[in-house]
Design an enzyme around this catalytic site. Structure first.
Site, short mmCIF file in Angstrom:
data_model
loop_
_atom_site.label_atom_id
_atom_site.label_comp_id
_atom_site.label_asym_id
_atom_site.label_seq_id
_atom_site.Cartn_x
_atom_site.Cartn_y
_atom_site.Cartn_z
N LYS A 188 102.06 62.99 61.67
CA LYS A 188 101.35 64.09 62.32
C LYS A 188 99.86 64.09 61.98
O LYS A 188 99.01 64.35 62.84
CB LYS A 188 101.97 65.42 61.90
CG LYS A 188 101.43 66.64 62.64
CD LYS A 188 102.16 67.90 62.19
CE LYS A 188 101.65 69.13 62.92
NZ LYS A 188 102.03 69.10 64.34
N TYR B 187 91.11 59.74 52.03
CA TYR B 187 91.12 59.55 50.59
C TYR B 187 91.72 60.72 49.79
O TYR B 187 91.78 60.65 48.57
CB TYR B 187 89.68 59.32 50.09
CG TYR B 187 89.06 58.07 50.64
CD1 TYR B 187 89.32 56.82 50.06
CD2 TYR B 187 88.25 58.12 51.76
CE1 TYR B 187 88.76 55.67 50.57
CE2 TYR B 187 87.68 56.96 52.28
CZ TYR B 187 87.95 55.73 51.68
OH TYR B 187 87.41 54.59 52.20
N ARG C 214 108.81 75.90 54.50
CA ARG C 214 107.38 75.68 54.26
C ARG C 214 106.64 77.02 54.16
O ARG C 214 105.84 77.24 53.26
CB ARG C 214 106.79 74.82 55.38
CG ARG C 214 107.28 73.38 55.33
CD ARG C 214 106.95 72.61 56.59
NE ARG C 214 105.53 72.50 56.86
CZ ARG C 214 104.69 71.68 56.23
NH1 ARG C 214 105.14 70.91 55.23
NH2 ARG C 214 103.42 71.62 56.57
N HIS D 216 98.77 69.73 55.39
CA HIS D 216 98.11 70.18 56.60
C HIS D 216 96.96 69.25 56.93
O HIS D 216 96.36 68.63 56.05
CB HIS D 216 97.60 71.61 56.43
CG HIS D 216 98.69 72.62 56.54
ND1 HIS D 216 98.60 73.89 56.04
CD2 HIS D 216 99.93 72.54 57.11
CE1 HIS D 216 99.72 74.57 56.28
NE2 HIS D 216 100.54 73.76 56.92
N HIS E 112 112.29 74.62 59.23
CA HIS E 112 110.84 74.60 59.05
C HIS E 112 110.37 75.79 58.22
O HIS E 112 109.27 75.78 57.66
CB HIS E 112 110.16 74.62 60.42
CG HIS E 112 108.80 73.99 60.43
ND1 HIS E 112 107.70 74.59 59.87
CD2 HIS E 112 108.37 72.80 60.92
CE1 HIS E 112 106.63 73.81 60.03
NE2 HIS E 112 107.01 72.72 60.66
N ARG F 41 107.92 68.86 56.15
CA ARG F 41 108.38 69.09 57.52
C ARG F 41 109.82 68.57 57.66
O ARG F 41 110.15 67.53 57.08
CB ARG F 41 107.46 68.40 58.52
CG ARG F 41 106.04 68.97 58.51
CD ARG F 41 105.11 68.20 59.45
NE ARG F 41 103.76 68.76 59.40
CZ ARG F 41 102.81 68.37 58.55
NH1 ARG F 41 103.09 67.41 57.66
NH2 ARG F 41 101.62 68.93 58.56
#
Length: 393
Positions: free
Chosen positions: A265, A364, A331, A354, A328, A240
């Protein structure tokens, strides 16, 4: 003779402060600095009083006379104006304002956030909310007033910001409810009142020839070295834009070819395997910014990251419109191409950082598919090199 506005405006400072009298105890004190202050002289219980009524021109001649008359009326009733003003200030201080509540809430919750996110929320409160309702009692702000403040943002096109600040105002008021000082969250009555946010896909090139043209333009960019390196790294890591510009040297290990950082985020740790080309860009930049905190510092201060508009501004300078590519968009460009190239979808999604719907798994999975992602990131960098060289693979 009563004072006139012309006399007040023309009053010049002297070696010593002096006063110009109006009438009924009102005078204007002109200080050596040029500052002009209203004074009222009266008597209470046989003792002389001298009260300040404010500064000209913030307090006009007309307003000063009104304040003078209020003081005279209090004295006639046997009330000391100075004591009354102190009592009124104390009563005002006892009222919990929205600003005081918001600052208290922010001070408690910011420990759960990154430093950047906490600073951003406080900045938005001070800019977008406090000037319009910060001094209002937190327990007496009607929904109509909250909507009026949010409409200011919405009317200038910042619809997404209006929705975000609606959420923040609600969080502050609910904190007030939880601590027993606010009766209810009046912002809850505004559901559906704001214009819905239209989420747009970030434009990016998908055709190999368009990607090749973009990459060649990036490597030919003639702007500052910091921005040039940020441009070159953007397609290689496709993080990002905010994460790229806030990258810190302490997070990057070029020996291990990894960049590890916390994603605000998604509130998870993320690993970006660095292809050989990405390491070369970073080592090229290190002599210039490596002694500072940020990999891409601001031009004005090493203590701040590069401007959030720097990448987009560079792309516009290079001749690419906002309908062709944005910061952006790198991505989306990588995601589309890597999926078409046959890489595992979950590995691509993990590399894009994401949000993971399963909260236990999210805690994890920062290393999920790491070995595959290392190969994928190197293959992607090699693919971009091939396009620039005119070799489509």
């Amino acid at each position: 003779m009563p004072l006139t506005d012309t006399e007040i405006r023309n009053a010049k400072p002297r070696e010593k402060a002096y006063r110009i009298s109006d009438f009924d105890g009102l005078s204007l004190e002109v200080r050596t600095t040029g500052r002009k202050c209203w004074r009222f002289r009266g008597t209470h219980n046989g003792k002389e009083l001298l009260l300040g009524l404010g500064v000209y021109p913030e307090i006009s001649l007309k307003k000063a006379r009104e304040l003078r008359d209020e003081c005279r009326e209090m004295l006639a009733q046997g009330v000391n104006p100075s004591t009354r003003r102190k009592e009124e200030k104390a009563a005002q201080a006892a009222v919990l304002t929205f600003e005081a509540l918001a600052l208290e809430w922010h001070g408690r919750i910011k420990t759960r956030w990154s430093e950047g996110h906490a600073s951003r929320i406080l900045y938005r409160l001070r800019r977008e909310i406090f000037p319009f309702m910060g001094n209002m009692p937190a327990n007496e702000i009607p929904p109509k007033k909250i909507l009026e403040v949010l409409r200011i943002m919405e009317n200038r096109g910042a619809t997404d910001l209006a929705h975000r600040m609606h959420q923040v105002v609600g969080q502050v008021l609910r904190y007030g409810v939880a601590t027993g000082r606010v009766d209810r969250d009046n912002s809850a009555d505004l559901r559906g009142a704001l214009t819905p946010v239209v989420h747009r896909h970030h434009p990016c090139p998908k055709d190999p020839r368009a990607i090749a043209a973009l990459m060649r333009a990036i490597y030919d960019y003639q702007g500052s070295h910091v921005v040039r390196c940020a441009l070159r790294l953007s397609p290689l890591v496709f993080v990002r834009p905010g994460e790229l510009r806030r990258a810190k040297w302490s997070e990057i290990d070029t020996t291990a070819a990894e960049w590890r950082y916390f994603v605000t985020k998604t509130r998870t740790w993320h690993i970006v395997p660095l292809a050989r080309q990405a390491v070369e860009v970073l080592e090229d930049l290190r002599p210039l910014t490596g002694r500072g905190l940020y990999v891409f510092p601001s031009r004005r201060s090493d203590a701040r990251p590069m401007s959030e508009n720097a990448i987009n501004a560079a792309l516009r300078t290079m001749g690419f419109s906002s309908d062709e590519i944005t910061a952006h968009g790198f991505r989306g460009m990588a995601s589309t191409a890597l999926n078409e190239m046959g890489w595992h979808h979950d590995a691509i999604e993990r590399q894009l950082a994401h949000k993971e719907s399963n909260s236990v798994r999210a805690a994890y999975n920062h290393a999920d598919y790491l070995e595959e992602r290392r190969k994928m990131m190197q293959a992607w960098a090699d693919y971009l090199d091939g396009l620039m060289a005119g070799i489509e693979k």
